[in-house]
Write a protein that holds these residues in place. Structure first.
Motif, PDB file in Angstrom:
ATOM      1  N   MET A   1       0.813  -1.219   0.000  1.00  0.00           N
ATOM      2  CA  MET A   1       0.000   0.000   0.000  1.00  0.00           C
ATOM      3  C   MET A   1       0.839   1.259   0.000  1.00  0.00           C
ATOM      4  O   MET A   1       0.359   2.314  -0.375  1.00  0.00           O
ATOM      5  CB  MET A   1      -0.982  -0.018   1.161  1.00  0.00           C
ATOM      6  N   PHE A   2       2.122   1.175   0.379  1.00  0.00           N
ATOM      7  CA  PHE A   2       2.973   2.353   0.381  1.00  0.00           C
ATOM      8  C   PHE A   2       3.903   2.396  -0.837  1.00  0.00           C
ATOM      9  O   PHE A   2       4.665   3.334  -0.994  1.00  0.00           O
ATOM     10  CB  PHE A   2       3.809   2.390   1.661  1.00  0.00           C
ATOM     11  N   SER A   3       3.855   1.381  -1.677  1.00  0.00           N
ATOM     12  CA  SER A   3       4.763   1.272  -2.809  1.00  0.00           C
ATOM     13  C   SER A   3       4.108   1.825  -4.073  1.00  0.00           C
ATOM     14  O   SER A   3       2.916   1.629  -4.306  1.00  0.00           O
ATOM     15  CB  SER A   3       5.165  -0.198  -2.995  1.00  0.00           C
ATOM     16  N   LEU A   4       4.893   2.497  -4.907  1.00  0.00           N
ATOM     17  CA  LEU A   4       4.357   3.223  -6.064  1.00  0.00           C
ATOM     18  C   LEU A   4       3.714   2.357  -7.141  1.00  0.00           C
ATOM     19  O   LEU A   4       2.924   2.854  -7.926  1.00  0.00           O
ATOM     20  CB  LEU A   4       5.474   4.054  -6.716  1.00  0.00           C
ATOM     21  N   GLU A   5       4.034   1.069  -7.206  1.00  0.00           N
ATOM     22  CA  GLU A   5       3.483   0.251  -8.295  1.00  0.00           C
ATOM     23  C   GLU A   5       2.048  -0.185  -8.048  1.00  0.00           C
ATOM     24  O   GLU A   5       1.396  -0.722  -8.946  1.00  0.00           O
ATOM     25  CB  GLU A   5       4.376  -0.966  -8.573  1.00  0.00           C
ATOM     26  N   GLY A   6       1.512   0.027  -6.857  1.00  0.00           N
ATOM     27  CA  GLY A   6       0.165  -0.426  -6.517  1.00  0.00           C
ATOM     28  C   GLY A   6      -0.896  -0.112  -7.561  1.00  0.00           C
ATOM     29  O   GLY A   6      -1.632  -1.004  -7.991  1.00  0.00           O
ATOM     30  N   PRO A   7      -1.016   1.127  -8.011  1.00  0.00           N
ATOM     31  CA  PRO A   7      -2.048   1.463  -8.993  1.00  0.00           C
ATOM     32  C   PRO A   7      -1.846   0.847 -10.385  1.00  0.00           C
ATOM     33  O   PRO A   7      -2.741   0.904 -11.220  1.00  0.00           O
ATOM     34  CB  PRO A   7      -1.965   2.994  -9.090  1.00  0.00           C
TER      35      PRO A   7
ATOM     36  N   PHE B   1       5.936  -5.611  -7.195  1.00  0.00           N
ATOM     37  CA  PHE B   1       7.304  -6.110  -7.186  1.00  0.00           C
ATOM     38  C   PHE B   1       7.376  -7.308  -6.245  1.00  0.00           C
ATOM     39  O   PHE B   1       6.668  -7.372  -5.245  1.00  0.00           O
ATOM     40  CB  PHE B   1       8.279  -5.024  -6.723  1.00  0.00           C
ATOM     41  N   LEU B   2       8.224  -8.256  -6.601  1.00  0.00           N
ATOM     42  CA  LEU B   2       8.393  -9.483  -5.841  1.00  0.00           C
ATOM     43  C   LEU B   2       9.885  -9.795  -5.768  1.00  0.00           C
ATOM     44  O   LEU B   2      10.598  -9.634  -6.764  1.00  0.00           O
ATOM     45  CB  LEU B   2       7.655 -10.627  -6.555  1.00  0.00           C
ATOM     46  N   THR B   3      10.337 -10.237  -4.620  1.00  0.00           N
ATOM     47  CA  THR B   3      11.743 -10.606  -4.451  1.00  0.00           C
ATOM     48  C   THR B   3      11.906 -12.109  -4.584  1.00  0.00           C
ATOM     49  O   THR B   3      11.240 -12.874  -3.893  1.00  0.00           O
ATOM     50  CB  THR B   3      12.258 -10.165  -3.071  1.00  0.00           C
ATOM     51  N   ARG B   4      12.763 -12.511  -5.500  1.00  0.00           N
ATOM     52  CA  ARG B   4      13.169 -13.912  -5.622  1.00  0.00           C
ATOM     53  C   ARG B   4      14.621 -13.961  -5.141  1.00  0.00           C
ATOM     54  O   ARG B   4      15.337 -12.970  -5.242  1.00  0.00           O
ATOM     55  CB  ARG B   4      13.065 -14.382  -7.066  1.00  0.00           C
ATOM     56  N   SER B   5      15.041 -15.087  -4.625  1.00  0.00           N
ATOM     57  CA  SER B   5      16.404 -15.133  -4.096  1.00  0.00           C
ATOM     58  C   SER B   5      17.061 -16.480  -4.363  1.00  0.00           C
ATOM     59  O   SER B   5      16.397 -17.477  -4.619  1.00  0.00           O
ATOM     60  CB  SER B   5      16.382 -14.858  -2.586  1.00  0.00           C
TER      61      SER B   5
END
Length: 124
Positions: free
Chosen positions: A92-98, A103-107
């Motif tokens: 909810m605080f990240s710019l890509e929401g709309p 974004f997703l982290t893979r490791s």
């Protein structure tokens, strides 16, 4: 000698970063350690999140600095992060929401050779 990066981004993530930079200007990332938005890479306008001595800069993706808390880095320092994009609502605080994407982290763990290269770079 091959340079080892602590953080990478997929082409899909780089495309989304470019779109967000067009809309919002310079950006920055911080790997969330939990709480409200889980463990997600969070995207902010550059300077919106205050970075301090308790944060580690892992590198850049799409020309944007990428940080993580020092405490979280202690657990993840043997891990390479790849930032990807998947359909869904972002934090909810990240710019890509709309954008209908998140974004997703893979490791993956560094190989012994990669870890040695990172350790040598740190000691230099």
């Amino acid at each position: 000698m091959t340079t080892v990066s602590r953080v990478l981004a997929t082409n899909a993530a780089l495309d989304l970063i470019a779109r967000l930079k067009t809309k919002h200007g310079p950006l920055m990332f911080h790997q969330s350690g939990g709480c409200c938005d889980g463990s997600s890479p969070m995207c902010y306008p550059a300077g919106e999140l205050l970075i301090g001595d308790g944060d580690v800069r892992l590198g850049e993706i799409g020309g944007c600095p990428f940080y993580m808390s020092a405490a979280q880095f202690e657990y993840w320092k043997h891990t390479q992060l790849t930032i990807d994009v998947v359909p869904g609502r972002g934090g909810m605080f990240s710019l890509e929401g709309p954008e209908g994407l998140r974004f997703l982290t893979r490791s993956r763990l560094f190989t012994d050779q990669e870890q040695a290269a990172l350790d040598a770079k740190h000691d230099a």
